[in-house]
Write an enzyme that holds these catalytic residues in place. Structure first.
Site, mmCIF file in Angstrom:
data_model
loop_
_atom_site.group_PDB
_atom_site.id
_atom_site.type_symbol
_atom_site.label_atom_id
_atom_site.label_comp_id
_atom_site.label_asym_id
_atom_site.label_seq_id
_atom_site.Cartn_x
_atom_site.Cartn_y
_atom_site.Cartn_z
ATOM 1 N N HIS A 1 0.825 -1.202 0.000
ATOM 2 C CA HIS A 1 0.000 0.000 0.000
ATOM 3 C C HIS A 1 0.866 1.262 0.000
ATOM 4 O O HIS A 1 0.447 2.317 0.465
ATOM 5 C CB HIS A 1 -0.961 0.019 1.197
ATOM 6 C CG HIS A 1 -1.778 -1.222 1.320
ATOM 7 N ND1 HIS A 1 -2.910 -1.443 0.562
ATOM 8 C CD2 HIS A 1 -1.609 -2.321 2.089
ATOM 9 C CE1 HIS A 1 -3.413 -2.626 0.872
ATOM 10 N NE2 HIS A 1 -2.635 -3.184 1.791
ATOM 11 N N SER B 1 17.473 14.915 -21.209
ATOM 12 C CA SER B 1 16.422 15.924 -21.252
ATOM 13 C C SER B 1 16.887 17.040 -22.169
ATOM 14 O O SER B 1 18.077 17.387 -22.185
ATOM 15 C CB SER B 1 16.149 16.482 -19.841
ATOM 16 O OG SER B 1 15.372 17.661 -19.907
#
Length: 468
Positions: free
Chosen positions: A177, A301
């Site tokens: 979770h 990038s």
């Protein structure tokens, strides 16, 4: 740009889709099995083998076995199929406006040179177009899966297995979770992935590729009317099996395509598991568990020079989603047909190559992405060392065992550990202080005091051996 000023590229031999353009190299092996040209070559193959099959068994009176040389020349029509053949078929189809009929005429043109022009009427004998199409698709799909997709997918899983073995003992904090949880090892988590993918590969490897050649509505009506004395079911069965396929004895005009839907569901499930792998690895990269090895000269990038983006896994995610969109649609569409036949399957099946192409492209990207990863063991170790509260599970279970053994003071173990650990960080000193004050037996206390988050991995390392 105004339309009047735009230079039209429509007349240029440019690809409309990414698979035939930007990503051609990654998917090129599928072209020999799932392209339109490959489909036509396989149609020629099925028609030629049907003619040879009928003559070899002397099914039709007056059409006995051909010589080995004649059979070889007939089969050369298939092996010699090339770009010129594709163009010739297109020219014939422009007149017939029917792709399978064009194949029949294409073969018929070549019989005089073999000395069997008297057998022209035997080409496509007793067949409806779908007799040829279902077998051609089955041959092409079988080849694509067994010769291209399965080897690529298997190699990827072997790569993951090797990573699992290499990292079988590397401890790692689990996150259930999204929250810190009982530690595991990186190798064991990779082994889980490999095990799941291998199960799907095993299912895919057992695929039955069905085929039929029983006439216009699956009744052998034309066959029996023309040659009533032949055992047409036996002729059809031996022919289909001779193509390496499984004979389907009960069909309408079409082979029902159920096997295709089953195959596409299995491939889609493999894709979905692999998609989950990509998102998990992407997440591990984001928290530093994996470092990406920079490629010399490559741009991470366009504006931020420090970045190395996880593009291989992102590309794979997108292509797996596109592949599954097509596979799911094919599986839903192909199992339905109005009454004895409609043409919804015809247009749908022309996208089989695209569906497998996007899956193959994704596999290629994951392979490259995994090769560019380096495990940051110090980051994994640091994460474990800041989460000593994950030992709360172990401590309360030892307290339960002690209580069962009759040790006093072991009441409410879960609640006591909850008070200690929930919503707060517990370092090594605090955890060991807590353990020392519990009143455990000497052996249990020593065992827990020696335990660290990095050592609390159970038999995770051993579990990797299930891959062997």
């Amino acid at each position: 740009m105004a339309d009047s000023a735009r230079i039209s590229l429509a007349s240029e031999p440019l690809a409309l889709g990414a698979l035939d353009g930007r990503y051609r190299a990654a998917v090129a092996p599928l072209v020999d099995y799932l392209s339109e040209a490959a489909l036509n070559r396989d149609r020629v193959h099925v028609e030629v083998e049907w003619l040879i099959h009928l003559t070899s068994q002397s099914v039709l009176p007056g059409a006995g076995p051909l010589s080995e040389e004649q059979n070889a020349k007939l089969r050369a029509i298939v092996t010699d199929f090339d770009a010129a053949s594709v163009n010739e078929l297109a020219e014939i189809e422009a007149v017939t406006v029917h792709d399978v009929k064009a194949v029949e005429y294409y073969i018929g043109r070549r019989l005089p040179a073999i000395g069997i022009e008297n057998l022209t009427a035997m080409v496509h004998f007793g067949c409806t177009s779908e007799d040829i199409n279902n077998l051609s698709y089955a041959v092409g799909i079988k080849g694509a899966v067994e010769e291209v997709w399965l080897p690529a997918a298997t190699a990827l899983v072997k790569q993951i297995e090797a990573m699992a073995e290499e990292n079988r003992a590397v401890p790692m904090l689990s996150r259930t979770h999204g929250q810190p949880a009982t530690p595991t090892t990186l190798g064991k988590e990779l082994a889980v992935v490999a095990h799941r993918l291998n199960r799907q590969l095993a299912r895919i490897a057992k695929t039955e590729y069905l085929g039929k050649i029983n006439g216009a509505t699956g009744t052998y009506a034309a066959h029996v009317a023309s040659v009533p004395g032949a055992d047409w079911e036996a002729v059809a069965k031996s022919f289909v099996e001779g193509l390496g396929l499984t004979w389907n004895p009960l069909t309408t005009q079409i082979e029902s395509h159920d096997w295709q839907a089953e195959l596409y569901a299995d491939v889609a499930r493999f894709n979905r598991i692999l998609h989950n792998v990509c998102t998990d690895i992407w997440s591990y990269i984001s928290i530093g568990y994996f470092r990406q090895i920079p490629v010399a000269g490559a741009t991470g990038s366009s504006t931020m020079p420090h970045k190395v983006n996880p593009i291989r896994f992102e590309n794979a995610e997108a292509n797996l989603e596109i592949s599954n969109g097509l596979l799911d649609t094919l599986g839903a569409t192909l199992v339905t047909s109005r009454w004895q036949r409609d043409l919804t399957d015809s247009s749908s099946q022309r996208n089989i190559g695209v569906a497998f192409g996007h899956s193959l492209l994704a596999i290629s990207n994951v392979v490259k992405g995994l090769k560019a990863l380096d495990v940051a063991e110090e980051v994994l170790a640091g994460d474990l060392d800041t989460n000593w509260e994950v030992l709360g599970e172990a401590i309360q279970m030892v307290m339960r065992a002690e209580a069962i053994a009759g040790v006093e003071g072991m009441e409410n173990p879960y609640e006591r550990l909850k008070d200690l650990t929930r919503g707060q960080r517990v370092d090594a000193a605090r955890m060991q202080e807590f353990v020392s004050g519990l009143g455990l037996s000497a052996e249990a206390e020593a065992r827990l005091l020696a335990l660290t988050p990095g050592k609390y991995t159970g038999i995770a390392e051993k579990l990797v051996s299930h891959l062997q």
